[in-house]
Write an enzyme that holds these catalytic residues in place. Sequence first.
Site, PDB file in Angstrom:
ATOM      1  N   TYR A  30       0.824  -1.198  -0.074  1.00  0.00           N
ATOM      2  CA  TYR A  30      -0.009   0.043   0.099  1.00  0.00           C
ATOM      3  C   TYR A  30       0.882   1.255  -0.240  1.00  0.00           C
ATOM      4  O   TYR A  30       0.640   2.211  -0.651  1.00  0.00           O
ATOM      5  CB  TYR A  30      -0.921  -0.015   1.203  1.00  0.00           C
ATOM      6  CG  TYR A  30      -1.486   1.240   1.533  1.00  0.00           C
ATOM      7  CD1 TYR A  30      -2.520   1.739   0.761  1.00  0.00           C
ATOM      8  CD2 TYR A  30      -1.032   1.980   2.899  1.00  0.00           C
ATOM      9  CE1 TYR A  30      -2.934   3.251   1.023  1.00  0.00           C
ATOM     10  CE2 TYR A  30      -1.659   3.078   3.057  1.00  0.00           C
ATOM     11  CZ  TYR A  30      -2.581   3.725   2.265  1.00  0.00           C
ATOM     12  OH  TYR A  30      -2.783   5.105   2.601  1.00  0.00           O
ATOM     13  N   SER A 112      -3.195  13.598   7.361  1.00  0.00           N
ATOM     14  CA  SER A 112      -4.183  13.478   6.229  1.00  0.00           C
ATOM     15  C   SER A 112      -5.690  13.187   6.665  1.00  0.00           C
ATOM     16  O   SER A 112      -5.897  13.077   7.858  1.00  0.00           O
ATOM     17  CB  SER A 112      -3.870  11.886   5.620  1.00  0.00           C
ATOM     18  OG  SER A 112      -4.841  11.458   4.861  1.00  0.00           O
ATOM     19  N   GLN A 133      -4.418  18.333   5.732  1.00  0.00           N
ATOM     20  CA  GLN A 133      -4.979  18.044   4.553  1.00  0.00           C
ATOM     21  C   GLN A 133      -6.552  17.668   4.345  1.00  0.00           C
ATOM     22  O   GLN A 133      -6.855  16.827   5.111  1.00  0.00           O
ATOM     23  CB  GLN A 133      -4.072  16.918   4.064  1.00  0.00           C
ATOM     24  CG  GLN A 133      -4.295  16.449   2.369  1.00  0.00           C
ATOM     25  CD  GLN A 133      -5.266  15.382   2.483  1.00  0.00           C
ATOM     26  OE1 GLN A 133      -5.553  14.534   3.109  1.00  0.00           O
ATOM     27  NE2 GLN A 133      -6.227  15.378   1.371  1.00  0.00           N
ATOM     28  N   TYR A 135      -9.803  16.543   1.623  1.00  0.00           N
ATOM     29  CA  TYR A 135     -10.317  16.016   0.683  1.00  0.00           C
ATOM     30  C   TYR A 135     -11.863  16.690   0.827  1.00  0.00           C
ATOM     31  O   TYR A 135     -12.361  16.521   1.818  1.00  0.00           O
ATOM     32  CB  TYR A 135     -10.474  14.376   0.635  1.00  0.00           C
ATOM     33  CG  TYR A 135      -9.392  13.724   0.198  1.00  0.00           C
ATOM     34  CD1 TYR A 135      -8.557  13.878  -0.758  1.00  0.00           C
ATOM     35  CD2 TYR A 135      -8.312  12.578   1.446  1.00  0.00           C
ATOM     36  CE1 TYR A 135      -7.402  13.192  -1.057  1.00  0.00           C
ATOM     37  CE2 TYR A 135      -7.326  12.017   0.924  1.00  0.00           C
ATOM     38  CZ  TYR A 135      -6.873  12.348  -0.133  1.00  0.00           C
ATOM     39  OH  TYR A 135      -5.735  11.690  -0.695  1.00  0.00           O
ATOM     40  N   THR A 161      -6.233  18.791  -1.401  1.00  0.00           N
ATOM     41  CA  THR A 161      -5.839  17.930  -2.507  1.00  0.00           C
ATOM     42  C   THR A 161      -7.025  17.669  -3.485  1.00  0.00           C
ATOM     43  O   THR A 161      -8.074  17.349  -3.347  1.00  0.00           O
ATOM     44  CB  THR A 161      -5.456  16.444  -1.764  1.00  0.00           C
ATOM     45  OG1 THR A 161      -4.476  16.653  -0.755  1.00  0.00           O
ATOM     46  CG2 THR A 161      -5.017  15.489  -2.817  1.00  0.00           C
ATOM     47  N   ARG A 170      -4.777   0.600  -8.048  1.00  0.00           N
ATOM     48  CA  ARG A 170      -3.597   0.196  -7.918  1.00  0.00           C
ATOM     49  C   ARG A 170      -3.409  -1.255  -7.752  1.00  0.00           C
ATOM     50  O   ARG A 170      -4.097  -1.844  -6.847  1.00  0.00           O
ATOM     51  CB  ARG A 170      -2.825   0.880  -6.553  1.00  0.00           C
ATOM     52  CG  ARG A 170      -2.965   2.261  -6.471  1.00  0.00           C
ATOM     53  CD  ARG A 170      -2.100   2.813  -5.337  1.00  0.00           C
ATOM     54  NE  ARG A 170      -2.624   2.814  -3.988  1.00  0.00           N
ATOM     55  CZ  ARG A 170      -3.449   3.930  -3.496  1.00  0.00           C
ATOM     56  NH1 ARG A 170      -3.677   4.832  -4.037  1.00  0.00           N
ATOM     57  NH2 ARG A 170      -4.092   3.654  -2.374  1.00  0.00           N
ATOM     58  N   LYS A 260      -3.238  21.055  -3.741  1.00  0.00           N
ATOM     59  CA  LYS A 260      -2.208  20.189  -3.762  1.00  0.00           C
ATOM     60  C   LYS A 260      -2.610  19.306  -5.127  1.00  0.00           C
ATOM     61  O   LYS A 260      -3.821  19.110  -5.280  1.00  0.00           O
ATOM     62  CB  LYS A 260      -2.137  19.077  -2.844  1.00  0.00           C
ATOM     63  CG  LYS A 260      -1.235  17.882  -2.910  1.00  0.00           C
ATOM     64  CD  LYS A 260      -0.846  17.268  -1.567  1.00  0.00           C
ATOM     65  CE  LYS A 260       0.005  16.140  -1.483  1.00  0.00           C
ATOM     66  NZ  LYS A 260      -0.839  14.874  -1.955  1.00  0.00           N
ATOM     67  N   HIS A 284       0.459  13.133  -6.860  1.00  0.00           N
ATOM     68  CA  HIS A 284       0.147  12.058  -5.872  1.00  0.00           C
ATOM     69  C   HIS A 284       0.828  11.022  -5.493  1.00  0.00           C
ATOM     70  O   HIS A 284       0.694   9.775  -5.169  1.00  0.00           O
ATOM     71  CB  HIS A 284      -1.405  11.726  -5.949  1.00  0.00           C
ATOM     72  CG  HIS A 284      -2.166  11.364  -4.628  1.00  0.00           C
ATOM     73  ND1 HIS A 284      -3.123  12.331  -4.350  1.00  0.00           N
ATOM     74  CD2 HIS A 284      -2.161  10.326  -3.864  1.00  0.00           C
ATOM     75  CE1 HIS A 284      -3.528  11.898  -3.228  1.00  0.00           C
ATOM     76  NE2 HIS A 284      -3.205  10.854  -2.574  1.00  0.00           N
ATOM     77  N   ARG A 287       0.333   7.761  -7.672  1.00  0.00           N
ATOM     78  CA  ARG A 287      -0.622   7.004  -7.008  1.00  0.00           C
ATOM     79  C   ARG A 287      -2.103   7.458  -7.818  1.00  0.00           C
ATOM     80  O   ARG A 287      -3.067   6.815  -7.652  1.00  0.00           O
ATOM     81  CB  ARG A 287      -0.945   6.999  -5.718  1.00  0.00           C
ATOM     82  CG  ARG A 287       0.357   6.880  -4.938  1.00  0.00           C
ATOM     83  CD  ARG A 287       0.318   7.079  -3.476  1.00  0.00           C
ATOM     84  NE  ARG A 287      -0.363   6.246  -2.490  1.00  0.00           N
ATOM     85  CZ  ARG A 287      -0.127   5.139  -1.881  1.00  0.00           C
ATOM     86  NH1 ARG A 287       0.994   4.742  -2.198  1.00  0.00           N
ATOM     87  NH2 ARG A 287      -1.061   4.628  -1.275  1.00  0.00           N
TER      88      ARG A 287
END
Length: 383
Positions: A30, A112, A133, A135, A161, A170, A260, A284, A287
């Site tokens: 991860y 985060s 940060q 979202y 972000t 991923r 970001k 990122h 990612r």
Amino acid sequence: MFGPRLDACASVDDFRALAARRLPRVLFDYVDGGSYAEETLRRNVSAFRDHDLTQRIMVDVSSVASGVELFGQSLQIPLICAPVGFAGMLARRGEVQAARAARAAGAPFCLSTVSICSIEEVASEAGEPPWFQLYMIRDRDWMAQLLARAGAAGCRVLVLTADLQTPAPRYRDIRSGMTRQLGFMENIKRSFEGLRKYGWTYDVIVRGRPHAFGNLAGVLPPAASFADAWEWIRNNFDPTVTWADLEFIRRHWRGAVVLKGVMCSDDARLARDHGLDGIVVSNHGGRQLDGGRASLSALPEIVAAVGDTIVVMMDGGVRSGIHVVKAVNMGARACLIGRPWAYALAAGGEAGVRQMLCAFAAEIRTVQALAGIPNFGAKAIQT
Ligand code: FNR
């Protein structure tokens, strides 16, 4: 048994090797992985190799200073620990340990949205409020509450972000079961693997509770699995966000706002024109959009477009103090690092992150001396 030891870790690769030994495979993959074929992830790292520093001589470097000022805050080195989700699963109360180490190094720690430790826990236990940060979540009332919590905890810099409009797959996380529900046998296999990593199991599973997402209390059940959390992210991260939504942020946030995920000069100009205080040139860490260029490759065009009118920072592929000096030399005010501190945290907790940040600081000073850059306030010598 005779693998790498913490005190013998000299480079980020060494911390990475130790993290690989300590962590269950699902967590190491991860942290280490990127989206799809990981092309952008590889480019981020190789772009630094392709860029040369120039050796300069006969410059008085008897006193080298690496500090910079950002948003009214003095940094001892132009480095920030980037937001890394789930970091509290890499070591016991991981975000608190990393934030303490960052504070000791004079580098900001950015927490985060999807951290294990809450904003309040990190602010009080690390002795300094982190950067926060964000979202964009669909539920704006809940977002307003989250911003109020961050403000009340003393956070002064908000990093929005914008490059996770939808989570990119991923491959490693699909294979490992990080982002999908596991079958019965797979669950048993994962439990056995956890037991083999007994150092991590004792540190995180036994002593590191609670494992809930501290900032998402109230929206995610406390016992949510990784797969539940990803499901929540897929359903609640807001893909409708545009520049107009910055007005909502400004209404609910008094401090500095940093965007970001800027990767081209047009978006950098738009960020400046919308009154943002800073940007992070970032993909990122490879990612999200795979197939895009390296962050370092995008930096010169962005710096040329916005100059000093907005604080330009960058991340992606920074693996040493040498890389930090290269990026600053190309016009970044500071760099963020993601995987490096996550590896160091998994390798050795707070002591590991401290050791790694000390190594970065020493390397930055040495390279400044050898490249004739006594401080970063002076116009850097172009390469
Ligand atoms: C991240 N990143 C990230 N970014 C963000 O804004 N919020 C987040 O929650 C996360 N989570 C996250 C988890 C992990 C395991 C990694 C590796 C990265 C991206 C991060 O902030 C940063 O942009 C990259 O990590 C920079 O690239 P390097 O330093 O990892 O190469």
